[in-house]
Design an enzyme around this catalytic site. Structure first.
Site, short mmCIF file in Angstrom:
data_model
loop_
_atom_site.label_atom_id
_atom_site.label_comp_id
_atom_site.label_asym_id
_atom_site.label_seq_id
_atom_site.Cartn_x
_atom_site.Cartn_y
_atom_site.Cartn_z
CG HIS A 140 -55.48 22.89 78.82
ND1 HIS A 140 -55.41 23.73 79.91
CD2 HIS A 140 -56.56 22.11 79.02
CE1 HIS A 140 -56.41 23.48 80.72
NE2 HIS A 140 -57.13 22.49 80.21
CE LYS A 161 -57.06 19.37 82.40
NZ LYS A 161 -58.45 19.87 82.21
CG ASP A 179 -54.26 26.09 83.14
OD1 ASP A 179 -55.19 25.45 82.62
OD2 ASP A 179 -54.08 27.30 82.93
NE ARG A 245 -65.82 -2.96 79.63
CZ ARG A 245 -67.02 -3.56 79.65
NH1 ARG A 245 -67.88 -3.31 78.68
NH2 ARG A 245 -67.32 -4.39 80.61
#
Length: 307
Positions: A140, A161, A179, A245
């Protein structure tokens, strides 16, 4: 490699531009992507015969058969086909003797005719079967071609998405699959992604429905296949999570035995995901060229605190 695959004769002929001379039972089961040249077998040598390969009859083999009488050809072909050869391909447009086709009909073995040179059709068949027999799976996600980088976006439904992909297509990037993505290992260290036939060129937009990007944005908005170079795992932003980060630590995900660079992308309202995906693609290309911003920054900061 997969153990075996069965394909329709008509599909094989269409994909490889072959003419069907004998259809056999209408399908062919393949267990190897390698090609055989049966010259020695036609002459009677079977001690080392790889009978599970596609057998290609080139110019030399065909003219050898032309020099035999029909009964001799039939006898040699009967022995040859008794080894359950998957199929035969006659190259260079050379029609085989009638006795060969008659024997193939009795053994229900498909025979194809190709106008291509022997080596050319051999390479083409081998590449075709290598893809068909290659390990594959469905996952997926959404796969995009962004600046030439194959980026696979994964995450739960509803994170945006498809909408992100739609915005990126509008910017000129290309959709590979929405998908459902079929991933295939085509070589050591390389996997490619494509869309299943049922969803090729389609993208689902909540509130609008399923749309065909080729008609909305032009044929250049989609591509059939792309290598998977980078994975972006989307998840809802969690203030308690410790997100990367600096980017000095590289996470990797294994797909079909291949390690792919991966990052976790927190999703929050107002965040422009398409820009972030573009930056990720550009940064990936910079790393491929040997320039690592995160690594350099981490080194500079370590040097700063030592002073």
């Amino acid at each position: 490699m997969a153990d075996r695959i069965t394909l329709d004769v008509a599909h094989i002929a269409e994909q490889l531009e072959l003419e069907v001379l004998e259809a056999g039972e209408g399908s062919v089961t393949f267990t190897s992507a390698e090609i055989g040249r049966p010259g020695l077998q036609f002459a009677g040598y079977y001690d080392h015969f790889s009978s599970k390969r596609v057998q290609i009859i080139g110019m030399s083999e065909m003219y050898y058969l032309y020099g035999l009488d029909e009964e001799d050809v039939y006898a040699r072909m009967s022995r040859f086909m008794s080894y359950s050869v998957p199929c035969m391909v006659c190259a260079r447009g050379n029609m085989p003797p009638k006795a060969l086709l008659s024997c193939a009909r009795e053994h229900k073995m498909p025979v194809f005719l190709s106008k291509q040179k022997t080596d050319e059709i051999g390479h083409r068949i081998s590449n075709f079967l290598s893809r068909k027999l290659a390990p594959s799976m469905l996952i997926h996600g959404v796969l995009m071609d962004v600046f030439g980088v194959g980026i696979l976006m994964r995450g739960e439904s509803g994170l945006g998405k498809s909408e992100t992909a739609l915005e990126m297509i509008n910017k000129g990037h290309r959709l590979v699959a929405d998908d459902v993505v079929r991933i295939t290992k085509v070589a050591a260290g390389r996997i490619v992604g494509s869309a299943p036939e049922a969803t090729k060129y389609l993208i689902e937009v909540r509130g609008i429905g399923v749309v065909d990007v080729r008609y909305l944005f032009g044929v250049g908005a989609a591509v059939n296949e792309k290598s998977i170079d980078f994975i972006m795992d989307l998840e809802l932003y969690d203030p308690a999570s410790d997100y990367e980060r600096i980017g000095a630590k590289e996470k990797r995900t294994e797909l079909l035995g291949v390690d792919i660079a991966t990052t976790v992308l927190p999703v929050s309202p107002g965040r422009n995901l398409s820009v972030v995906v573009e930056v990720a693609a550009r940064n990936f290309l910079l790393k491929k060229l040997g320039y690592n911003t995160s690594g350099g920054f981490a080194g500079n900061m370590a040097g700063l605190f030592k002073q």
